[in-house]
Design an enzyme around this catalytic site. Structure first.
Site, PDB file in Angstrom:
ATOM      1  CG  ASP A   1      -2.191   0.805   1.029  1.00 56.06           C
ATOM      2  OD1 ASP A   1      -3.248   0.178   0.816  1.00 56.06           O
ATOM      3  OD2 ASP A   1      -2.142   2.051   1.041  1.00 56.06           O
TER       4      ASP A   1
ATOM      5  CE  LYS B   1     -11.400   1.632 -10.650  1.00 56.76           C
ATOM      6  NZ  LYS B   1     -10.350   0.848  -9.983  1.00 56.76           N
TER       7      LYS B   1
ATOM      8  CG  ASP C   1       2.924   6.237  -5.263  1.00 56.23           C
ATOM      9  OD1 ASP C   1       1.986   5.871  -6.008  1.00 56.23           O
ATOM     10  OD2 ASP C   1       3.260   7.434  -5.142  1.00 56.23           O
ATOM     11  CB  VAL C   2       0.524   1.389  -7.997  1.00 54.54           C
ATOM     12  CG1 VAL C   2       0.419   0.276  -6.980  1.00 54.54           C
ATOM     13  CG2 VAL C   2      -0.722   2.273  -7.972  1.00 54.54           C
TER      14      VAL C   2
ATOM     15  CE1 TYR D   1     -12.630   4.482  -9.020  1.00 51.58           C
ATOM     16  CE2 TYR D   1     -14.831   4.142  -9.892  1.00 51.58           C
ATOM     17  CZ  TYR D   1     -13.799   3.742  -9.075  1.00 51.58           C
ATOM     18  OH  TYR D   1     -13.933   2.600  -8.322  1.00 51.58           O
TER      19      TYR D   1
ATOM     20  CG  ASN E   1      -7.705  -3.446  -4.373  1.00 53.56           C
ATOM     21  OD1 ASN E   1      -8.920  -3.563  -4.567  1.00 53.56           O
ATOM     22  ND2 ASN E   1      -7.216  -2.808  -3.303  1.00 53.56           N
TER      23      ASN E   1
HETATM   24  P1  NAD Z   1      -9.988   1.960   0.010  1.00 49.92           P
HETATM   25  O1  NAD Z   1      -9.772   3.443  -0.001  1.00 49.92           O
HETATM   26  O2  NAD Z   1     -10.553   1.322   1.245  1.00 49.92           O
HETATM   27  O3  NAD Z   1      -8.632   1.211  -0.366  1.00 49.92           O
HETATM   28  C1  NAD Z   1      -7.810   1.650  -1.397  1.00 49.92           C
HETATM   29  C2  NAD Z   1      -6.367   1.496  -0.956  1.00 49.92           C
HETATM   30  O4  NAD Z   1      -5.544   1.917  -2.054  1.00 49.92           O
HETATM   31  C3  NAD Z   1      -6.021   2.384   0.248  1.00 49.92           C
HETATM   32  O5  NAD Z   1      -5.410   1.611   1.258  1.00 49.92           O
HETATM   33  C4  NAD Z   1      -5.052   3.410  -0.330  1.00 49.92           C
HETATM   34  O6  NAD Z   1      -4.037   3.812   0.574  1.00 49.92           O
HETATM   35  C5  NAD Z   1      -4.454   2.639  -1.502  1.00 49.92           C
HETATM   36  N1  NAD Z   1      -3.861   3.525  -2.504  1.00 49.92           N
HETATM   37  C6  NAD Z   1      -4.344   4.693  -2.976  1.00 49.92           C
HETATM   38  N2  NAD Z   1      -3.478   5.225  -3.849  1.00 49.92           N
HETATM   39  C7  NAD Z   1      -2.436   4.364  -3.937  1.00 49.92           C
HETATM   40  C8  NAD Z   1      -1.218   4.353  -4.675  1.00 49.92           C
HETATM   41  N3  NAD Z   1      -0.863   5.381  -5.456  1.00 49.92           N
HETATM   42  N4  NAD Z   1      -0.396   3.282  -4.544  1.00 49.92           N
HETATM   43  C9  NAD Z   1      -0.727   2.254  -3.717  1.00 49.92           C
HETATM   44  N5  NAD Z   1      -1.834   2.228  -2.973  1.00 49.92           N
HETATM   45  C10 NAD Z   1      -2.679   3.273  -3.084  1.00 49.92           C
HETATM   46  O7  NAD Z   1     -10.912   1.683  -1.265  1.00 49.92           O
HETATM   47  P2  NAD Z   1     -11.745   0.382  -1.713  1.00 49.92           P
HETATM   48  O8  NAD Z   1     -13.140   0.791  -1.706  1.00 49.92           O
HETATM   49  O9  NAD Z   1     -11.315  -0.829  -0.969  1.00 49.92           O
HETATM   50  O10 NAD Z   1     -11.277   0.274  -3.250  1.00 49.92           O
HETATM   51  C11 NAD Z   1     -10.366  -0.702  -3.721  1.00 49.92           C
HETATM   52  C12 NAD Z   1     -10.519  -0.819  -5.232  1.00 49.92           C
HETATM   53  O11 NAD Z   1     -11.846  -1.245  -5.547  1.00 49.92           O
HETATM   54  C13 NAD Z   1     -10.303   0.493  -5.992  1.00 49.92           C
HETATM   55  O12 NAD Z   1      -9.605   0.252  -7.182  1.00 49.92           O
HETATM   56  C14 NAD Z   1     -11.719   0.961  -6.277  1.00 49.92           C
HETATM   57  O13 NAD Z   1     -11.788   1.762  -7.430  1.00 49.92           O
HETATM   58  C15 NAD Z   1     -12.424  -0.372  -6.494  1.00 49.92           C
HETATM   59  N6  NAD Z   1     -13.879  -0.317  -6.294  1.00 49.92           N
HETATM   60  C16 NAD Z   1     -14.422  -0.001  -5.074  1.00 49.92           C
HETATM   61  C17 NAD Z   1     -15.808   0.027  -4.912  1.00 49.92           C
HETATM   62  C18 NAD Z   1     -16.463   0.327  -3.584  1.00 49.92           C
HETATM   63  O14 NAD Z   1     -17.706   0.358  -3.531  1.00 49.92           O
HETATM   64  N7  NAD Z   1     -15.754   0.523  -2.506  1.00 49.92           N
HETATM   65  C19 NAD Z   1     -16.627  -0.244  -6.015  1.00 49.92           C
HETATM   66  C20 NAD Z   1     -16.042  -0.551  -7.237  1.00 49.92           C
HETATM   67  C21 NAD Z   1     -14.657  -0.596  -7.352  1.00 49.92           C
END
Ligand code: NAD
Length: 252
Positions: free
Chosen positions: A31, A151, A55-56, A147, A82
């Protein structure tokens, strides 16, 4: 198997990483948020888990993540892209730097990580790429220019990975969740509730549920089970596909 998963200090990534760990796999938690990652490390005492900050959006950090994972565990079998964040604004107000950053994190990052992992996967003639997309990868949502672009692009990248990996027993698929029960969604609901002067539960029932036929948020556990299936031998012939898990949202 050795699983490398980005953005796994929170939400969906954390739940998916824990599910693979529980199934006996070796998991690399990664992360951007080092503090959150350290907290996960402190509560995950397992010799099958390691924790590498990454950091991706940085190519050298992506290279380091794959190389270190390979050095410690001897292979990289499943890469789960992710990591992500959200920013909502109308087109005319959307800061270009945020648009660029989101593409860098949610599209270029998965590309750079796949680029590093692919030679290893080709050499071992096995690999699974799982890209966490969204229903926003399949349909447009007002206010989510970056976004949606990232995506949608991620689904294109998934298809190319599927084609280039096809003869090497490498599959690539995308998971497209709707509204998942994560801290992120709960916080958004709390904000919405404050603005509309209602409780979070009311905001859920009056604003979100009318959009979702099943009238519930998706459990992180459901996403994890889909990820486990797509990484399994049973899914070896499934590749290049988006898997929608949205409680019926896109059926309307
Ligand atoms: P979250 O914010 O709980 O987790 C995302 C994580 O990514 C965080 O820990 C953050 O620190 C990390 N992150 C952010 N930028 C980063 C970077 N540059 N390098 C490395 N890590 C980084 O969010 P989530 O809801 O668990 O989302 C996870 C994935 O699922 C995302 O890609 C999001 O677009 C996708 N998603 C989420 C939902 C939802 O309803 N929560 C729906 C569809 C898709």
């Amino acid at each position: 198997m050795v699983i490398v998963i980005t953005g796994s200090a929170s939400g969906i990534g954390l739940g998916v990483a824990q599910a693979f760990l529980q199934e006996g796999h070796q998991v690399v938690f990664s992360d951007l948020n080092q503090e959150a990652l350290s907290q996960v490390a402190a509560t995950t005492p397992s010799k099958n888990a390691i924790f590498i900050p990454c950091d991706v959006s940085s190519e050298s950090a992506c290279q380091n993540l794959i190389q270190e994972s390979h050095k410690v565990f001897g292979s990289v079998d499943v890469l789960i892209n992710n990591a992500g964040f959200q920013h909502v604004a109308l087109l005319e107000d959307f800061p270009t730097e945020v648009f660029n950053k989101m593409l860098q994190v949610e599209l270029v990052g998965p590309f750079m990580l796949t680029k590093c992992a692919f030679p290893l996967m080709k050499a071992q003639k096995f690999g699974r790429i799982l890209n966490m997309a969204s229903i926003n990868g399949l349909v447009g949502f007002a206010g989510k220019a970056a976004y949606n672009s990232a995506k949608h692009g991620l689904l294109g990248l998934t298809k190319v990975c599927a084609l280039e990996g096809a003869l090497f027993n490498i599959t690539a698929n995308a998971i497209c969740p709707g509204y998942v029960d994560t801290p992120l969604v709960r916080n958004q609901l709390a904000d919405l509730a404050k603005t509309r002067q209602m409780s979070a539960q009311e905001a859920l029932e009056k604003i979100l549920y009318p959009l979702i036929p099943q009238k519930r948020l998706i459990a992180i556990e459901d996403i994890a089970k889909l990820a486990l299936f797509l990484a399994s031998d049973a899914a070896k012939s499934i590749t290049g596909q988006p898997f929608v898990i949205d409680g019926g949202y896109l059926a309307q």
